[in-house]
Write an enzyme that holds these catalytic residues in place. Sequence first.
Site, PDB file in Angstrom:
ATOM      1  N   GLY A 146       0.818  -1.216   0.000  1.00 61.22           N
ATOM      2  CA  GLY A 146       0.000   0.000   0.000  1.00 61.22           C
ATOM      3  C   GLY A 146       0.847   1.259   0.000  1.00 61.22           C
ATOM      4  O   GLY A 146       0.608   2.183  -0.780  1.00 61.22           O
ATOM      5  N   SER A 202      -6.031   7.474   5.373  1.00 63.39           N
ATOM      6  CA  SER A 202      -4.636   7.018   5.276  1.00 63.39           C
ATOM      7  C   SER A 202      -3.691   8.204   5.248  1.00 63.39           C
ATOM      8  O   SER A 202      -3.888   9.153   4.474  1.00 63.39           O
ATOM      9  CB  SER A 202      -4.441   6.189   4.012  1.00 63.39           C
ATOM     10  OG  SER A 202      -3.087   5.829   3.886  1.00 63.39           O
ATOM     11  N   GLN A 254      -0.808   7.846   4.157  1.00 61.90           N
ATOM     12  CA  GLN A 254       0.037   7.606   2.980  1.00 61.90           C
ATOM     13  C   GLN A 254      -0.292   8.591   1.858  1.00 61.90           C
ATOM     14  O   GLN A 254       0.567   8.937   1.053  1.00 61.90           O
ATOM     15  CB  GLN A 254      -0.132   6.167   2.489  1.00 61.90           C
ATOM     16  CG  GLN A 254       0.397   5.148   3.493  1.00 61.90           C
ATOM     17  CD  GLN A 254       0.087   3.708   3.106  1.00 61.90           C
ATOM     18  OE1 GLN A 254      -0.550   3.451   2.091  1.00 61.90           O
ATOM     19  NE2 GLN A 254       0.534   2.776   3.928  1.00 61.90           N
ATOM     20  N   SER A 271      -2.748   8.292  11.775  1.00 60.61           N
ATOM     21  CA  SER A 271      -1.380   7.773  11.572  1.00 60.61           C
ATOM     22  C   SER A 271      -0.337   8.886  11.430  1.00 60.61           C
ATOM     23  O   SER A 271       0.534   8.837  10.563  1.00 60.61           O
ATOM     24  CB  SER A 271      -1.326   6.882  10.316  1.00 60.61           C
ATOM     25  OG  SER A 271      -2.062   5.710  10.498  1.00 60.61           O
ATOM     26  N   ASP A 285       0.088  -0.496  12.963  1.00 61.05           N
ATOM     27  CA  ASP A 285       0.476  -1.801  12.401  1.00 61.05           C
ATOM     28  C   ASP A 285       0.755  -2.841  13.496  1.00 61.05           C
ATOM     29  O   ASP A 285       0.885  -4.037  13.194  1.00 61.05           O
ATOM     30  CB  ASP A 285       1.729  -1.654  11.527  1.00 61.05           C
ATOM     31  CG  ASP A 285       1.430  -0.935  10.216  1.00 61.05           C
ATOM     32  OD1 ASP A 285       0.239  -0.848   9.846  1.00 61.05           O
ATOM     33  OD2 ASP A 285       2.389  -0.469   9.572  1.00 61.05           O
ATOM     34  N   ARG A 340      -8.532  -5.564   9.335  1.00 62.43           N
ATOM     35  CA  ARG A 340      -7.841  -6.031  10.548  1.00 62.43           C
ATOM     36  C   ARG A 340      -8.678  -5.929  11.818  1.00 62.43           C
ATOM     37  O   ARG A 340      -8.197  -6.303  12.896  1.00 62.43           O
ATOM     38  CB  ARG A 340      -6.512  -5.280  10.730  1.00 62.43           C
ATOM     39  CG  ARG A 340      -5.463  -5.701   9.739  1.00 62.43           C
ATOM     40  CD  ARG A 340      -4.121  -5.032   9.977  1.00 62.43           C
ATOM     41  NE  ARG A 340      -3.189  -5.429   8.929  1.00 62.43           N
ATOM     42  CZ  ARG A 340      -2.089  -4.747   8.604  1.00 62.43           C
ATOM     43  NH1 ARG A 340      -1.788  -3.639   9.252  1.00 62.43           N
ATOM     44  NH2 ARG A 340      -1.303  -5.192   7.654  1.00 62.43           N
ATOM     45  N   ARG A 359       0.394  -9.294   8.968  1.00 61.38           N
ATOM     46  CA  ARG A 359       0.217  -8.947  10.392  1.00 61.38           C
ATOM     47  C   ARG A 359      -0.802  -9.877  11.069  1.00 61.38           C
ATOM     48  O   ARG A 359      -0.676 -10.183  12.252  1.00 61.38           O
ATOM     49  CB  ARG A 359      -0.189  -7.489  10.558  1.00 61.38           C
ATOM     50  CG  ARG A 359       0.698  -6.516   9.782  1.00 61.38           C
ATOM     51  CD  ARG A 359       1.558  -5.642  10.667  1.00 61.38           C
ATOM     52  NE  ARG A 359       2.324  -4.726   9.841  1.00 61.38           N
ATOM     53  CZ  ARG A 359       3.661  -4.707   9.739  1.00 61.38           C
ATOM     54  NH1 ARG A 359       4.392  -5.535  10.452  1.00 61.38           N
ATOM     55  NH2 ARG A 359       4.281  -3.858   8.954  1.00 61.38           N
TER      56      ARG A 359
HETATM   57  O1  LIG Z   1       3.499   5.583   5.453  1.00 53.48           O
HETATM   58  C1  LIG Z   1       3.746   4.411   5.745  1.00 53.48           C
HETATM   59  O2  LIG Z   1       4.874   3.892   5.527  1.00 53.48           O
HETATM   60  C2  LIG Z   1       2.694   3.603   6.370  1.00 53.48           C
HETATM   61  C3  LIG Z   1       1.573   4.196   6.895  1.00 53.48           C
HETATM   62  C4  LIG Z   1       0.511   3.439   7.588  1.00 53.48           C
HETATM   63  O3  LIG Z   1      -0.650   3.432   6.789  1.00 53.48           O
HETATM   64  P1  LIG Z   1      -1.885   4.457   6.986  1.00 53.48           P
HETATM   65  O4  LIG Z   1      -1.372   5.832   6.909  1.00 53.48           O
HETATM   66  O5  LIG Z   1      -2.796   4.116   5.840  1.00 53.48           O
HETATM   67  O6  LIG Z   1      -2.488   4.157   8.324  1.00 53.48           O
HETATM   68  C5  LIG Z   1       0.922   2.001   7.892  1.00 53.48           C
HETATM   69  O7  LIG Z   1      -0.196   1.231   8.209  1.00 53.48           O
HETATM   70  C6  LIG Z   1       1.675   1.372   6.764  1.00 53.48           C
HETATM   71  O8  LIG Z   1       2.129   0.075   7.104  1.00 53.48           O
HETATM   72  C7  LIG Z   1       2.913   2.150   6.414  1.00 53.48           C
HETATM   73  C1  LIG Z   2      -0.530  -1.741   6.343  1.00 55.10           C
HETATM   74  C2  LIG Z   2       0.686  -2.144   6.008  1.00 55.10           C
HETATM   75  O1  LIG Z   2       1.325  -1.852   4.855  1.00 55.10           O
HETATM   76  P1  LIG Z   2       0.882  -1.049   3.552  1.00 55.10           P
HETATM   77  O2  LIG Z   2      -0.177  -0.075   3.915  1.00 55.10           O
HETATM   78  O3  LIG Z   2       2.148  -0.376   3.133  1.00 55.10           O
HETATM   79  O4  LIG Z   2       0.443  -2.080   2.569  1.00 55.10           O
HETATM   80  C3  LIG Z   2       1.513  -2.940   6.955  1.00 55.10           C
HETATM   81  O5  LIG Z   2       2.704  -3.166   6.657  1.00 55.10           O
HETATM   82  O6  LIG Z   2       1.011  -3.368   8.000  1.00 55.10           O
END
Ligand SMILES: O=C(O)C1=C[C@@H](OP(=O)(O)O)[C@@H](O)[C@H](O)C1
Ligand SMILES: C=C(OP(=O)(O)O)C(=O)O
Length: 450
Positions: free
Chosen positions: A108, A183, A185, A211, A330, A361, A405
Site C-alpha cells: 500500500g 490514510s 500515505q 497515523s 500496524d 484487521r 500482520r
Molecule cells: O506511510 C507508511 O509507511 C505507512 C503508513 C501506515 O498506513 P496508513 O497511513 O494508511 O495508516 C501504515 O499502516 C503502513 O504500514 C505504512
Molecule cells: C498496512 C501495512 O502496509 P501497507 O499499507 O504499506 O500495505 C503494513 O505493513 O502493516
Amino acid sequence: MVHEELRSLVGTDVRIAIEEAPRIQGKPELPSSKYFTLRYVLAAALAKGTSMVYYPAQSDDSEALFRGCRALGAQLDWVDAEETILRVQGVGYPQAADAVTLNVGNAGAVLRLLLGLGAYLPEITFITDHPQSLGKRPNRELLEALSTLGATYQAEGAEGCLPITLRRSALHGGKVRISGARSSQYISALLFLAPLLPEGLEIEIIDGLKSQPFVRSTLQVLHEASIQFEHSADLSHLSVPGKQQYQAREYILPGDYPSAAALISACISATDPASELVLNRLKPGDEIGDALLAAYQAMGAQLDIASEQVTVRGGTTLQGVRVDGDRIIDCIPVLVAAACFAQGESVFYNIETLHYKESDRIDDLCAELRRVGCDVTPQRDAIIVRGSPQGIEGGVTVDGHNDHRLLMALAIVGMRCHQGLALTGCEHISKSYPQFFAQLKELGVPVRLA
Ligand SMILES: O=C(O)C1=C[C@@H](OP(=O)(O)O)[C@@H](O)[C@H](O)C1
Ligand SMILES: C=C(OP(=O)(O)O)C(=O)O
C-alpha cells in the site's frame, strides 16, 4: 540452526502448524525498518547523484519499491553478495520515455507514494498481483487531489482501486486539500512529489489526520535529503516550496518496530519464566517505538530498555489495558494477540483505519480469533478483548486473509493453544517479515510446514 523449509515460503496456500510453546528464547536478528527503507530508497532514487543505503529491509514490499524506483528512472544495484548495501543512482526528476506499467505487489505505501510521483511521468499504469488485498484498497482521496493538480486518471470503481492509469497532462503545484481520515500515505505521497513541482505545494488536511507518526517520518526523511518545508504543529497545514532537489547521501537503516512487536508479544505470552528475547537495533526516540513499548509496559510486560537493545521476559501474567492504537496502527494485531492471554479486559480504540489494510484487521482478525476460542468483540473503531490467562483449546485451522500482520498475530495465539493451531496462506508473511516462521522455530517454538 537454519530452517530452510520455513525461510522462503513460496506458492499459494502455504500451511503451517504451530504447537503450544511455553518457552521462547534467543537473540533474533530483526528485519530493518520497512517505513524507513521505503522512504530512504525513494529519496535516494529522486536525488541527482549516487546514494548508499545500508541494510535496507529485504521483503516483498522492498522489492515492489525497487521496481518502482527503476520505473522512475533510477538505477539500483547491490554492492555486496549478501545484499546488505544498495547503491542508488538517482534521477533528479522522475522520467520515462514511454508509458510504463508497474506491479506494486501488495504494498500500500509503495502504491500511494508512487501514485504521487507517478503523476510526474507521461503515463504510468499501476497493477497488482494481489487483487484480493491491495486490489480492494481505496485511493480515491489521493487521486482526486492529484487531479486538482492537473493529472488525469482512470481507476476501478468509485473508491479509486487498482488498476490505475495516471497521465501527467498539465501537472502543476499550488494549493491542495485532502482528507487525512483514511490514510496518512496520501499525505506522504503529496509531500514526496511537492518539492519537484515548480510552484511547490500547500497542503491542507481536512477531517483530521490519522497515523500522524508516518507523516512525521516522511518529513524527517525529506529533511535528511535537504528538502525545505514548513508545517503547523498539528500537521493540518504543510507547505513545501517548489523547484527543490533531493540531495544524494548515505542512509543507515534501524531495526523494524512492528516486527519487534510480534516477537515481544510472543515472548510475553509465553508462560515459562525462562522465556527471554534480546532485540537489537531498536532506535530510541522513535515515536512509534516509544508508544509501542509504553503499551507493553502498561500490560505489565517485563522489558529492559537500554539504548538500542530491548530485553523481554515472559512468564508473568499480563494485565488488560486501554490503548489508543492510532500511533501504533500496524502493531495492533499482535498486541491484541497478547491481550488474549491477559487478566481482564483490554480495549484498543481509535483504530478505524484498520478496516483499510491488507485485510480488514478489525473484522477479519476478530473472526479468526473467535474461531480459535478467543473472547474478542469487533467494533467500528475498536477491538475489545477479554483475556484467558490459562490459554485456550485451539486445535483448529485459521486463515491469514492475505495479511502478514494477521499471520503474526495468529501464530502468537497458536503458541498458547493446548491443541496447537494450523495457519493457511502463510506465504503472505514475505510482505514484511519473510523469515518470521523460521525465526520462531529457531527460538524454540514448534513450527512446521503442514
Ligand atoms: O506511510 C507508511 O509507511 C505507512 C503508513 C501506515 O498506513 P496508513 O497511513 O494508511 O495508516 C501504515 O499502516 C503502513 O504500514 C505504512
Ligand atoms: C498496512 C501495512 O502496509 P501497507 O499499507 O504499506 O500495505 C503494513 O505493513 O502493516
